[in-house]
Write an enzyme that holds these catalytic residues in place. Structure first.
Site, PDB file in Angstrom:
ATOM      1  N   HIS A  74     -64.585  -5.531  16.451  1.00 14.97           N
ATOM      2  CA  HIS A  74     -65.319  -5.603  17.720  1.00 14.97           C
ATOM      3  C   HIS A  74     -64.901  -4.483  18.665  1.00 14.97           C
ATOM      4  CE1 HIS A  74     -61.934  -7.260  20.117  1.00 14.97           C
ATOM      5  NE2 HIS A  74     -61.634  -7.966  19.033  1.00 14.97           N
ATOM      6  N   CYS A  86     -57.774  -9.262  14.958  1.00 12.53           N
ATOM      7  CA  CYS A  86     -59.073  -8.589  14.874  1.00 12.53           C
ATOM      8  C   CYS A  86     -58.894  -7.068  14.895  1.00 12.53           C
ATOM      9  CB  CYS A  86     -59.969  -9.019  16.035  1.00 12.53           C
ATOM     10  SG  CYS A  86     -60.580 -10.712  15.893  1.00 12.53           S
TER      11      CYS A  86
END
Length: 319
Positions: free
Chosen positions: A192, A208
């Site tokens: 992301h 992440c």
């Protein structure tokens, strides 16, 4: 060695698609993309610059630019200091298809087809309980303008540090996930955007993979749901460019430390593999320095000897 000083014009275009979408190696057996390794790129530090500012300007990772400039102060480079800008990369030793993420390098490689490679700096998970997992997975979904509901574990961690998270972050520029997110097949993990750009090229996330906002905006429409993702741990890479063999080394991940002897054996295995199963004669001091310095810059370690021209027998006619 040819040194090319970067001008303000190059700085302005360094973040363009053309600077990140590179031709694939054009000869069988080659593994190096970007500028030829002998063409070194530098930019002059300005008075107000830190190395981190320069990394963000060129969309490089923070650790990457520090490794490439071991003798330059991270926070106070002197005005006019020549800062090296990494611009050539050895491809990871993995199938050249889909997305390959090399964690020690903190860099993502995407193979849209056989003619080009797209590459970006990334941030990854911390070395404690929030490591980015290794292994093969896939892009399970894509979300533009994602919302974020922090899990209880992350809320508790922030609360223990005196930081109160909202229970829900709506879509928008203040959302920690940014404006674009890829869902991985591994539950709970994403690729992301981030509004904390200084963390790109560092181990600061909860597992992440973070990208610069402008990078993922370019990347998002390229990648289809179902694309293969291969997350690897390769602190040492070896590859050919023309008749020269290069080694590109990074520090080991904290959770997988290795001794110099172990790193040396890993490098020798890769060299033998790259050379068709035969070990070339390499100067030990050159190989040792390339492994120990771990600058993340491809370093020449061996050059194929030029082929010996055939001997032509002269024909002398009898008298």
């Amino acid at each position: 060695m040819k040194i090319r000083l970067l001008t303000g014009l190059l700085l302005a275009v360094s973040g363009s698609v053309s600077a990140l979408t590179l031709p694939a190696p054009d000869r069988p057996g080659e593994s190096l993309i970007g500028n030829p390794p002998h063409e070194v790129k530098y930019v002059s530090a300005k008075q107000e610059d830190t190395l981190i500012d320069i990394a963000v300007n060129f969309r490089l990772g923070q650790d990457q630019i520090v490794l490439a400039n071991p003798y330059v102060d991270r926070w106070l480079p002197r005005e006019g200091t020549q800062v090296r800008i990494p611009s050539s990369f050895i491809l990871p030793n993995a199938p050249r298809q889909g997305i390959v993420i090399n964690l020690p390098e903190m860099r993502i490689y995407y193979y849209p087809d056989s003619s080009k490679v797209v590459t970006y700096a990334i941030g990854i998970g911390r070395e404690d309980n929030w490591k980015t997992p290794l292994g093969k997975t896939h892009i399970a979904g894509k979300t533009e303008n994602p919302s974020w509901t922090p899990p209880p574990s992350i809320i508790a961690e922030h609360l223990a540090e005196g930081d109160v998270l909202e229970p829900y972050y709506p879509p928008g520029p203040d959302n920690p996930l940014g404006l674009f997110a890829f869902k991985l097949g591994i539950p709970g993990y994403l690729i992301h955007s981030t509004n904390k750009t200084n963390g790109v090229g560092m181990r600061v996330s909860h597992g992440c993979i973070r990208m610069y906002p402008a990078d993922i905006e370019q990347f998002f429409p390229m990648v289809k749901v179902g694309t293969q993702v291969n997350i690897v741990n390769q602190p040492i890479k070896v590859g050919w460019y023309r008749d020269t063999l290069y080694l590109e080394a990074y520090p080991d991940m904290e959770e997988t430390p290795a001794t110099f002897e172990q790193r040396l054996h890993a490098a020798l295995d890769l060299i033998e593999q790259a050379n068709g199963g035969k070990m070339p004669v390499i100067k030990g001091s050159v190989l040792k320095a390339a492994i120990e310095k771990s600058t993340g810059i491809p370093t020449a370690i061996y050059e194929r000897p030029a082929p010996t021209p055939p001997v032509v027998q002269s024909q002398v006619a009898p008298n």
